[in-house]
Structure formats: structure tokens, C-alpha cells
Write an enzyme that holds these catalytic residues in place. Structure first.
Site, mmCIF file in Angstrom:
data_model
loop_
_atom_site.group_PDB
_atom_site.id
_atom_site.type_symbol
_atom_site.label_atom_id
_atom_site.label_comp_id
_atom_site.label_asym_id
_atom_site.label_seq_id
_atom_site.Cartn_x
_atom_site.Cartn_y
_atom_site.Cartn_z
ATOM 1 C CB CYS A 22 64.601 24.001 105.592
ATOM 2 S SG CYS A 22 65.149 22.500 104.748
ATOM 3 C CG HIS A 48 67.299 25.915 101.627
ATOM 4 N ND1 HIS A 48 68.596 25.449 101.726
ATOM 5 C CD2 HIS A 48 66.512 24.958 102.187
ATOM 6 C CE1 HIS A 48 68.581 24.255 102.321
ATOM 7 N NE2 HIS A 48 67.330 23.948 102.620
#
Ligand code: NAP
Ligand code: 12T
Length: 338
Positions: free
Chosen positions: A131, A244
Site C-alpha cells: 500500500c 496512509h
């Protein structure tokens, strides 16, 4: 256009659940959807396009007639079952880290290296990157093409959803406990995550870096197909549920101004520039969450070196960082190859 038999492996998890939602949202041509998980999920049902589907237990024989397998059941499970799927003629798009650095297995971000999808023919497997790597390379690629990036220094601020449903629960329970003057229960992470920052994601390696940090180093080189690019990373878990964030510093071969970077990224696929300091506008995890774009802002020249840029890069780690990226790969797979 024909419809495809798709399986979601790890369907009851954080990533698997989002895969089902994204197949719906993007109207992926699903003829049949097979949902697979562990025996713990026996008897469970999940909804897809308003229909209720059973969750089946993953076995070696789960893939008869399945054409595309979207895998996120954990590394050891993918390692064992992806080869059975591939042998049954199913193309596996795997979200775990086990196949990413296998040379003959493509590691794909559609905005960056879609041509690598053709290599699915080698093993019947395509790897989805980590990710944190995905959102970073989406932002780096246009700059790399324009002025060649020599070195990247990245620090991440990663959401708990990256670890799965148990970690989402842990942040929630610890936060509630602490606000009620109770002892937080620590199970998933090595330390309390609520009201804290943990400079450890995944396990430590012999070189003192974590595995998550070295994924960013090695995967970036493979996806950009440039072994010369230097990357160094510090990955940090923060008490955020979804999204994130990354502080990314780059050094380029040729000079590029902050304005030029802004212009380049404004027309880059998958990127949205959110960068207007006078209105206090910059990428935020809570704005990226639930969306498809990689948000880039705080773009400025690094005044400590001749050719440097700093930026702040944010994306939904479960969507672009996992499920969306996998479904985008599947879309190209059916358009061009299946
Ligand atoms: P999660 O919420 O814990 O879900 C795990 C899923 O895997 C559940 O559906 C679980 O089923 C299933 N599973 C576990 N063991 C299994 C087994 N033996 N057989 C069949 N199914 C099994 O985790 P997650 O966040 O979705 O992540 C899962 C995987 O995706 C991890 O390997 C992680 O590395 C990867 N991931 C990748 C990225 C990325 O960077 N691209 C991001 C997040 C996660 P039950 O409900 O039955 O237990
Ligand atoms: N440990 O896919 O905990 O390699 O956030 C992704 C996320 C591994 C991976 C996490 C992890 C991966 C995490």
C-alpha cells in the site's frame, strides 16, 4: 463484452470486503462471484449487488472455472493456494507480499507499469504492491519520466486498517478504554497504538530496517524498472483508521521547480493535486479515505540541495493501496488479455 467468474479470497477481511464494493462500484463484468475465507467464516454471507452470497471455505479445489482470483488472505495462505488457482487456469492478482519480488511475477500499478501485466503468462500470478509503495510511485512516476529521480527519502504515517480488521478494532477499543480511564488491551501491535506513534511496521530485519521499509525500497525499484534509484524509508503506524500519509523527499538529476511538479501532477493519472497553502489546503487522510485518488500537496523545493522536491502524499490504503489497484489490474487484464 462477456462476464467473468471472479473469486475474492479473504472476502471477509478488510481488503476483501473493499474488493467486493469496488467490483460493484466500477461495474466490473462479474458473471459469477465466489467468496472464499477460512473455516472461521463458515456459514457467513456477504452482499454483492443486492444479492446475498455464501462465503465458502478455501480449499485446493475452490478454483474450478474461476477466471480471476483477487487474493488477500495473508502471505502464507496465498503462497499455498495461489499456485492451485493458477493451475486451474485462474489468473491470480495477489495482495500479499509473498510473490512481489519474484522476478518472473509482474508487480503492477496500472498508472505506472501497466505493460508488465502481460507477464501474468509466466506463472498465472500478478502481484499487487504494498500500500505505501503504490501511492508513492503513482506520485513519483511523472517526475521520474520528466527529470529522473536519483534518490527518495520517505517517512510514512500509516493507518491501522493496513493490518486488517483486528487492528481497526484494537485502535477503537484502546481509544474507548483510555477515554474511560481503563487499561488498554494490547494484542495486535507490540505497543499501545491509541494516542501513540509506532516506528515499527511488520517485522525487523537484520539490517535494522523493518520489512515494510524494505518493501518500499525494493518494490519501488521493480515497479519503476530502475535498479539505480535509491530509496530509504522510515515507516510509522499512527492512530488513524483509514488513509496512509507520506512525507516524500526526492533528489532529481535535472532541476524541476515546485510549479513544474504541480503542473505535471495535475495531469497525471490517479493523482489529485491539493496544494493551496493560502487556504490551508493540503492532502488529509480523512479526505483521501473512501476515494480513489492519490492526493499530493505541500509541494516545495528542497532548499538544502540543488535539485530537490518535498511533497506530502496521501491515499486510501485499502482502496488504492490494495483493493482498487487490484481491480484496476483486472480491468486491464480483461480488456487486453483474457
Ligand atoms: P484481515 O482483515 O485480517 O482479513 C484476512 C482475510 O483472510 C479474512 O477474510 C480471513 O478469513 C482470510 N483468511 C485468513 N486465513 C485464511 C485461511 N487459512 N484460508 C482462507 N482465508 C483465510 O486482513 P486484510 O487487511 O484484509 O489483509 C489480508 C492480506 O492482504 C494480508 O496478507 C496483507 O498483507 C494483505 N494486504 C495488502 C495490502 C497492500 O499493501 N496491498 C494492504 C492490506 C493488506 P476469516 O474471516 O475466515 O478469518
Ligand atoms: N504488515 O501487504 O500492517 O505487505 O499495514 C501491508 C500492510 C503488510 C503487505 C500493515 C503489512 C502489508 C501491512
Amino acid at each position: 463484452m462477456r462476464n467473468y467468474h471472479v473469486a475474492v479470497v479473504g472476502a471477509t477481511g478488510a481488503v476483501g470486503n473493499e474488493m467486493i464494493r469496488i467490483l460493484e462500484e466500477r461495474r466490473f463484468p462479474v458473471g459469477k462471484l465466489t467468496l472464499l475465507a477460512s473455516e472461521r467464516s463458515m456459514g457467513k454471507e456477504l452482499s454483492f449487488r443486492g444479492q446475498t452470497l455464501p462465503v465458502d471455505v478455501l480449499t485446493e479445489n475452490s478454483f474450478r472455472g474461476v477466471e480471476i482470483g483477487l487474493f488477500s488472505p495473508g502471505g502464507s495462505v496465498s503462497e499455498k493456494y495461489a499456485p492451485f488457482a493458477a493451475r486451474a487456469g485462474c489468473v491470480v492478482i495477489d495482495n500479499t507480499s509473498v510473490f512481489r519480488m519474484v522476478p518472473e511475477i509482474p508487480l503492477v500499478v496500472p498508472e505506472v507499469n501497466p505493460e508488465a501485466i502481460a507477464l501474468y503468462k509466466n506463472r498465472g500470478i500478478i502481484a499487487n504492491p504494498n500500500c505505501s509503495t503504490i501511492q508513492m510511485v503513482v506520485a513519483l512516476k511523472p517526475i521520474h519520466d520528466a527529470v529522473r529521480i536519483r534518490r527518495v527519502v520517505v517517512s510514512t504515517y500509516q493507518a491501522v486498517s493496513g493490518t486488517g480488521k483486528k487492528a481497526i478494532e484494537e485502535l477503537s477499543l484502546q481509544t474507548r478504554a483510555l477515554l474511560n480511564c481503563q487499561e488498554p488491551v494490547i494484542k495486535v501491535y507490540p505497543h499501545q497504538i491509541a494516542f501513540n506513534c509506532l516506528p515499527q511496521i511488520d517485522v525487523f530485519l537484520d539490517n535494522g530496517y523493518t520489512k515494510e521499509e524494505m518493501k518500499m525500497v525494493n518494490e519501488t525499484r521493480k515497479i519503476l524498472n530502475d535498479p539505480a534509484i535509491s530509496v530509504t524509508a522510515t515507516t510509522v503506524r499512527v492512530p488513524v483508521f483509514y488513509g496512509h500519509s507520506e512525507s516524500v523527499n526526492i533528489e532529481t538529476e535535472k532541476k524541476i521547480t515546485a510549479d513544474e511538479v504541480r503542473k505535471l501532477l495535475a495531469s497525471a493519472p490517479g493523482v489529485k493535486v491539493v496544494d493551496n497553502p493560502s487556504f490551508k489546503l493540503y492532502p488529509l487522510a480523512i479526505d483521501a479515505a473512501g476515494g480513489n485518488d492519490t492526493l499530493v500537496g505541500r509541494i516545495r523545493e528542497d532548499e538544502s540541495i540543488p535539485n530537490g522536491i518535498n511533497m506530502w502524499v496521501v491515499a486510501d490504503n485499502i482502496r488504492k493501496g490494495a483493493a482498487l489497484n487490484a481491480v484496476q489490474i483486472a480491468e486491464i487484464l480483461i480488456q487486453k488479455y483474457l
